[in-house]
Design a protein around this motif. Structure first.
Motif, PDB file in Angstrom:
ATOM      1  N   LEU A 159      46.992  50.537  52.118  1.00  0.00           N
ATOM      2  CA  LEU A 159      47.360  49.905  50.854  1.00  0.00           C
ATOM      3  C   LEU A 159      46.105  49.728  50.002  1.00  0.00           C
ATOM      4  CD1 LEU A 159      49.847  48.747  49.378  1.00  0.00           C
ATOM      5  CD2 LEU A 159      49.186  46.492  50.239  1.00  0.00           C
ATOM      6  N   PRO A 160      46.073  50.283  48.794  1.00  0.00           N
ATOM      7  CA  PRO A 160      44.849  50.230  47.979  1.00  0.00           C
ATOM      8  C   PRO A 160      44.473  48.790  47.622  1.00  0.00           C
ATOM      9  CG  PRO A 160      46.400  51.844  47.106  1.00  0.00           C
ATOM     10  CD  PRO A 160      47.138  51.056  48.144  1.00  0.00           C
ATOM     11  N   ARG A 161      43.193  48.552  47.517  1.00  0.00           N
ATOM     12  CA  ARG A 161      42.724  47.216  47.148  1.00  0.00           C
ATOM     13  C   ARG A 161      43.042  46.885  45.702  1.00  0.00           C
ATOM     14  NH1 ARG A 161      39.475  44.974  50.872  1.00  0.00           N
ATOM     15  NH2 ARG A 161      38.746  46.313  52.553  1.00  0.00           N
ATOM     16  N   GLY A 162      43.191  47.886  44.876  1.00  0.00           N
ATOM     17  CA  GLY A 162      43.396  47.640  43.459  1.00  0.00           C
ATOM     18  C   GLY A 162      44.844  47.657  43.029  1.00  0.00           C
ATOM     19  N   ALA A 163      45.807  47.552  43.969  1.00  0.00           N
ATOM     20  CA  ALA A 163      47.224  47.635  43.621  1.00  0.00           C
ATOM     21  C   ALA A 163      47.655  46.390  42.847  1.00  0.00           C
ATOM     22  CB  ALA A 163      48.077  47.798  44.881  1.00  0.00           C
ATOM     23  N   ARG A 164      47.642  46.464  41.508  1.00  0.00           N
ATOM     24  CA  ARG A 164      48.067  45.367  40.627  1.00  0.00           C
ATOM     25  C   ARG A 164      47.350  44.053  40.988  1.00  0.00           C
ATOM     26  NH1 ARG A 164      52.062  46.244  37.249  1.00  0.00           N
ATOM     27  NH2 ARG A 164      52.510  44.037  37.077  1.00  0.00           N
ATOM     28  N   ASP A 165      46.053  44.155  41.139  1.00  0.00           N
ATOM     29  CA  ASP A 165      45.255  43.009  41.623  1.00  0.00           C
ATOM     30  C   ASP A 165      44.614  42.267  40.446  1.00  0.00           C
ATOM     31  OD1 ASP A 165      44.085  41.314  43.391  1.00  0.00           O
ATOM     32  OD2 ASP A 165      42.591  42.731  44.127  1.00  0.00           O
ATOM     33  N   GLU A 166      45.435  41.647  39.574  1.00  0.00           N
ATOM     34  CA  GLU A 166      44.900  41.056  38.358  1.00  0.00           C
ATOM     35  C   GLU A 166      44.286  39.677  38.553  1.00  0.00           C
ATOM     36  OE1 GLU A 166      48.048  42.200  38.604  1.00  0.00           O
ATOM     37  OE2 GLU A 166      48.456  43.624  36.988  1.00  0.00           O
ATOM     38  N   ARG A 167      44.672  38.981  39.585  1.00  0.00           N
ATOM     39  CA  ARG A 167      44.143  37.645  39.884  1.00  0.00           C
ATOM     40  C   ARG A 167      44.293  36.708  38.685  1.00  0.00           C
ATOM     41  NH1 ARG A 167      41.237  37.628  44.621  1.00  0.00           N
ATOM     42  NH2 ARG A 167      40.768  39.677  45.483  1.00  0.00           N
ATOM     43  N   ARG A 168      45.513  36.514  38.246  1.00  0.00           N
ATOM     44  CA  ARG A 168      45.795  35.658  37.100  1.00  0.00           C
ATOM     45  C   ARG A 168      46.078  34.234  37.564  1.00  0.00           C
ATOM     46  NH1 ARG A 168      50.280  38.870  34.540  1.00  0.00           N
ATOM     47  NH2 ARG A 168      48.945  40.514  35.346  1.00  0.00           N
ATOM     48  N   PRO A 169      46.120  33.256  36.643  1.00  0.00           N
ATOM     49  CA  PRO A 169      46.429  31.875  37.039  1.00  0.00           C
ATOM     50  C   PRO A 169      47.777  31.783  37.757  1.00  0.00           C
ATOM     51  CG  PRO A 169      45.581  31.946  34.804  1.00  0.00           C
ATOM     52  CD  PRO A 169      45.780  33.373  35.220  1.00  0.00           C
ATOM     53  N   LEU A 170      47.851  30.855  38.713  1.00  0.00           N
ATOM     54  CA  LEU A 170      49.043  30.744  39.549  1.00  0.00           C
ATOM     55  C   LEU A 170      50.293  30.474  38.726  1.00  0.00           C
ATOM     56  CD1 LEU A 170      50.094  30.668  42.489  1.00  0.00           C
ATOM     57  CD2 LEU A 170      49.667  28.205  42.483  1.00  0.00           C
ATOM     58  N   GLN A 171      50.177  29.659  37.681  1.00  0.00           N
ATOM     59  CA  GLN A 171      51.357  29.256  36.917  1.00  0.00           C
ATOM     60  C   GLN A 171      51.705  30.235  35.798  1.00  0.00           C
ATOM     61  OE1 GLN A 171      48.422  27.946  36.808  1.00  0.00           O
ATOM     62  NE2 GLN A 171      47.811  27.466  34.700  1.00  0.00           N
ATOM     63  N   ALA A 172      50.927  31.305  35.629  1.00  0.00           N
ATOM     64  CA  ALA A 172      51.153  32.211  34.499  1.00  0.00           C
ATOM     65  C   ALA A 172      52.545  32.835  34.558  1.00  0.00           C
ATOM     66  CB  ALA A 172      50.081  33.305  34.481  1.00  0.00           C
ATOM     67  N   GLY A 173      52.942  33.308  35.739  1.00  0.00           N
ATOM     68  CA  GLY A 173      54.257  33.935  35.877  1.00  0.00           C
ATOM     69  C   GLY A 173      55.382  32.953  35.626  1.00  0.00           C
ATOM     70  N   TRP A 174      55.238  31.733  36.133  1.00  0.00           N
ATOM     71  CA  TRP A 174      56.291  30.725  35.939  1.00  0.00           C
ATOM     72  C   TRP A 174      56.443  30.374  34.462  1.00  0.00           C
ATOM     73  CZ3 TRP A 174      54.044  27.158  40.321  1.00  0.00           C
ATOM     74  CH2 TRP A 174      54.311  27.748  41.557  1.00  0.00           C
ATOM     75  N   SER A 175      55.322  30.273  33.761  1.00  0.00           N
ATOM     76  CA  SER A 175      55.384  29.975  32.332  1.00  0.00           C
ATOM     77  C   SER A 175      56.073  31.096  31.568  1.00  0.00           C
ATOM     78  CB  SER A 175      53.965  29.757  31.773  1.00  0.00           C
ATOM     79  OG  SER A 175      53.331  28.670  32.415  1.00  0.00           O
ATOM     80  N   ASP A 176      55.782  32.327  31.967  1.00  0.00           N
ATOM     81  CA  ASP A 176      56.404  33.476  31.321  1.00  0.00           C
ATOM     82  C   ASP A 176      57.912  33.475  31.565  1.00  0.00           C
ATOM     83  OD1 ASP A 176      56.447  35.869  29.854  1.00  0.00           O
ATOM     84  OD2 ASP A 176      56.363  37.059  31.681  1.00  0.00           O
TER      85      ASP A 176
END
Length: 417
Positions: free
Chosen positions: A196-213
């Protein structure tokens, strides 16, 4: 790609896509190797009371379905690879703990680890598969809907193989069964650590970003609420179907009913997913799939008040129920899994898939509780026997109508190649 052969489609995929599909197969083998036999072990080997067994099974469901929303957010925060690897490690530890457990506290510890591992693992794999599917569809290799169809087939093969292996080990020692499951996940861990590649969608965004979206995405919130009726409906294979088989005196046919569903998925999922994607689209495939789910319950409702005919004819409502329910699932689920990233604008996929799974888990918790209370009416032929089936038929019917109304808000399904 015009061939519908499962092996032909699988062979054309790049290595990462094949890894994700085989992961789902192995994941279900390891899971179903143990979990279907957990209640038997707790009752016979550990002599636990019924209430304690219920607590263990409830905690397992909550720690998995209820925490998917957290696991998805962690996927978006830390990336797919570390989340998948952590999930594998937790599940291995969970099975090892469960193998050695002799008291309720230790059993609960192992159960929570096993459940939370899935809450980490599944949204990460689904979001990786969605990203792979978009790239492969753009290259004209396979549509994302078909790729999720393959994902369902691999999962079904694992779900059938796991219990068969578990049954073979049931006469030995439950600890050995848990150790075998841990070994399966050790192989999954090694494969992902290697490929599994290390760079597979590895954006490291804030934990709550997805929930807010998600909170701002009203179309997706309504979609998730409507779609949750699917998981509740499909869960009735385990809750309502045994009641119908008891009504006709054919409890021993339950295994054959599951086998029928498995054969349908393995042999028919790919062509049906292709047809749904190319001929129907999400706007029609989802309401049609949910209509089949509703019809499955309505058929049994029509028969339930009457004394069943003798012989195999008495099984006709149950067979129709399994066939229609499975067709509805096969039609709706791959299309919905392809639609989720488009509703998410191809972003925060872990959070979106995790939220969708947790919404379904909540629907199962609430809806199955209500259905379970009503299903006592269906145990014997009587006028009231139709009531629980009609209640269950109404839920996917409402969900399908909601999805139909939402259809005008779905993003464009066409991709350039």
């Amino acid at each position: 790609m015009r061939r519908w052969s499962l092996l032909a489609q699988f062979a054309q995929l790049p290595g990462i896509a094949r890894l994700l599909l085989l992961t789902q197969l192995a994941f279900n083998v390891g899971f179903y190797l143990v979990v279907p036999f957990l209640a038997v072990h707790l009752s016979k080997d550990l002599a636990m009371a019924g209430w304690a067994i219920g607590v263990v099974l409830g905690v397992r469901t909550f720690s998995q379905q209820g925490l998917f929303v957290l696991g998805g957010a962690l996927t978006d925060r830390f990336g797919i690879r570390p989340t998948v690897l952590t999930g594998c490690v937790l599940r291995i530890v969970g099975f090892v703990v469960l193998a050695a457990a002799e008291d309720l506290g230790t059993v609960l510890t192992g159960t929570v680890l096993i459940g939370f591992a899935a809450a980490l693992f599944s949204p990460a794999v689904e979001s990786a598969l969605a990203a792979q599917g978009a790239a492969l569809e753009d290259r004209g290799i396979i549509t994302r809907t078909e790729l999720f169809g393959l994902f369902a087939v691999c999962g079904e093969i694992g779900a059938v193989t796991g219990p068969l292996l578990g049954t073979a080990l049931l006469g030995v020692d439950f600890g050995l069964t848990c150790s075998a499951a841990a070994a399966v996940f050790a192989l999954i861990l090694a494969a992902h650590a290697r490929w599994l590649p290390r760079g597979a969608r590895d954006e490291r965004r804030p934990l709550q970003a997805g929930w807010s979206d998600i909170a701002r995405n009203r179309t997706f919130l309504l979609f998730a609420a409507a779609y949750s009726a699917y998981l509740l409906s499909y869960n009735q294979l385990y809750l309502a179907l045994p009641v119908e088989l008891e009504r006709v005196g054919a409890e021993s046919a339950l295994g054959w009913m599951f086998a029928l569903a498995a054969v349908m998925v393995v042999t028919g999922q790919i062509p049906l997913a292709r047809w749904a994607r190319t001929r129907l689209g999400a706007t029609r495939a989802l309401p049609l799939g949910f209509g089949l789910l509703s019809l499955a319950f309505a058929v049994v409702a029509a028969w339930a008040p009457w004394t069943p005919p003798p012989g195999p004819f008495g099984l006709a409502p149950a067979v129709a129920f399994v066939v229609l329910l499975t067709l509805g699932q096969m039609l709706a689920v791959p299309v919905a899994q392809d639609l989720v990233p488009r509703l998410a604008r191809e972003d925060n996929l872990g959070s979106y898939y995790g939220f969708l799974s947790s919404a379904g888990g909540l629907a199962v918790l609430v809806g199955s509780g209500a259905a379970g209370g009503l299903l006592d009416l269906a145990a014997q032929p009587a006028a009231a026997a139709a009531v629980p089936w009609l209640f269950l038929a109404a839920l996917p019917a409402v969900g399908g109508l909601t999805l139909l109304v939402l259809a005008r808000h779905y993003p464009n399904e066409n991709r350039s190649h």
